[in-house]
Design a protein around this motif. Structure first.
Motif: not given
Length: 511
Positions: A244, A299-303, A347, A349, A367-368
């Motif tokens: 990541k 961990v929360s992700t937002y695409s 996403r 993160e 940002w990843t």
């Protein structure tokens, strides 16, 4: 004759400008790309044990001698001071000055420092090198130099504006954050700082980043002011595959707050450097995620594709929400990252790490990208970071935003008016905004709310708040399994028109 003098001055100015910019990020990128093609060499510490094993209180005694600030005798509002090595700051970084005619290494000397009661052998520290540097600038008063930039440790840096105090940090790069393999911390191993012109109100810093699996070239243009801004360009090269990659990472602290009160009695109602993650997604949706101090890693992700901005914000500004005269959490800045150009698919993160005290930064956001290039290929990112205490101006005035989130034991009012807990968790969310304040109190506003598989919404109530001239949402939720996280989302609407950003919350597991 006057014309000739003017032409001569113009030529000299042009030569000066060209010679300064003769050193650019491309010069650093050449080194970064070359390093990426070679095996990683871990930095070697040259620190005597007396400095490596010292406690924080001892390290604090080592102070830079302000009379010897770099550029002290130049006509520039910027001054440089340096950090001494000590504790875990145990490897030297090279610091260079870029002038109109040359690039010169700034040589370490123990004479730059006063050591207090720290006992040391002068011969063992004469060739140590610096741990990092700080920038001074008269941001609050023309008669006083204030520390506005600190670059110390790995690739961390902090920047503040007028009337602000240090809080959250930014980083050059994050690698494998929150993965089972463990996080890799790249470090800035060398800096180049342009000597500013006399009337310049910006400072240019270049940095070479290095780590076992990545290298990078960075240019920072630091613009101090009411809201200090940092323009960043990064050219990144992978040595090897990573799990990541975190671009434009921000690191902060959340111990407790209104949405997660302190588990022990504390006169401070809240204690945090930031209280939420704000996202302006590529599809123009605004999202607000209040922060937590979970009992286990979360961990929360937002695409999103081509994000328009994200940041860790300190929306709670009233001193009464903190009551801390020493740490002044009410004066700590928010950091807003605004990408330049299209960043593609990926996403944002958010990583939240358990902590028992405020000395640990336990929140990371970055940002990843969805796909990474092969090792050796260049990744080029440009973005700005705004350090502000005026969070309202970050948002579209037509969209209401979350002013506060409060968590409580859910209850119902009995016939005798006594409140009876009913086994639910209640959330009180206040929304406000410029356009919302203009709406009549009887506007038919409702909330579109949803919850994940681990919960059930038993109350969804919206009412006008005459104090804020906004609307208050009350959600009571029934959690099915307290050992699991519970995700919720809500936004205010009037008919088919969305009025607010999306409140996105994760109730931590209780174990």
């Amino acid at each position: 004759m006057k014309k000739l003098r003017w032409l001569g001055a113009a030529v000299m100015l042009s030569l000066y400008a060209n010679s300064v910019w003769a050193f650019s990020i491309d010069d650093v990128a050449k080194q970064a790309k070359s390093l990426a093609g070679k095996s990683y060499e871990a930095p070697k510490s040259n620190l005597p044990s007396a400095f490596r094993d010292m406690k924080y209180a001892d390290y604090q005694q080592i102070q830079f001698n302000h009379d010897k600030a770099y550029w002290n005798k130049l006509k520039t509002p910027f001054k440089l001071e340096f950090y001494h090595q000590g504790m875990y700051f145990d490897t030297p970084v090279t610091i260079n000055e870029v002038t109109a005619t040359a690039v010169n290494k700034i040589k370490y000397s123990p004479d730059y420092f006063t050591f207090g009661n720290v006992k040391h052998d002068k011969d063992t520290v004469k060739d140590l090198g610096f741990a990092g540097f700080k920038v001074l600038y008269p941001i609050n008063s023309k008669d006083k130099n204030d520390e506005i930039v600190s670059m110390l440790g790995a690739s961390y840096f902090r920047v503040i504006g007028k009337g602000q105090v240090y809080g959250l940090s930014a980083r050059g790069l994050a690698i494998d954050t929150a993965l089972p393999s463990g996080e890799e911390f790249p470090r800035f191993r060398e800096f180049w700082i342009e000597r500013p012109q006399p009337k310049a109100n910006w400072l240019v810093v270049y940095a070479l980043l290095d780590s076992p699996r990545a290298t990078g070239a960075y240019r920072f243009i630091i613009r101090p002011g009411e809201e200090s801004k940092i323009d960043v360009q990064a050219k990144i090269y992978l040595r090897d595959k990573v799990g990541k990659l975190g671009v434009a990472p921000l690191t902060s602290m959340f111990l407790f707050g209104a949405n997660q009160p302190s588990p022990t009695t504390n006169y401070r109602p809240e204690m945090h450097d930031s209280d939420g993650l704000s996202i302006h997604a590529g599809n123009d949706e605004w999202i607000w995620r209040p922060l937590n101090n979970p009992k286990r890693l979360a961990v929360s992700t937002y695409s999103t594709e081509n994000p328009k901005g994200f940041g860790l914000l300190q929306r709670t500004r009233d001193f009464s929400r903190y009551e801390d005269l020493d740490d002044r959490y009410d004066l700590r800045p928010s950091a807003w990252v605004q990408p330049e150009g299209n960043w593609g698919k990926g996403r944002i993160e958010l990583v939240e790490i358990p902590t028992n005290d405020e000395t640990n930064d336990n929140v990371v956001a970055f940002w990843t990208p969805e796909q990474l290039p092969e090792p050796g290929k260049e990744m080029n990112y440009k973005y700005s970071i705004l350090m502000t205490r005026d969070e309202g101006k970050l948002h579209d005035p037509k969209i209401a935003w979350v002013q506060q989130t409060r968590r409580s034991t859910g209850d119902v009012k009995q016939a005798n008016l006594i409140r009876q807990p009913d086994g639910t968790v209640a959330f009180v969310v206040d929304f406000t905004g410029e356009e919302m304040k203009k709406m009549a109190a009887d506007t038919p506003i409702t909330a579109q709310a949803s919850i994940g598989d681990n919960g059930e919404i038993v109350e969804n109530n919206v009412r006008y708040n005459p104090v804020t001239k906004g609307w208050r949402l009350t959600l009571r939720v029934k959690v099915k399994d307290e050992k699991k996280t519970t995700d919720m989302r809500a936004a205010l609407v009037n008919g088919d028109k969305t009025l607010s950003e999306t409140w996105s919350y994760q109730l931590p597991a209780n174990e």
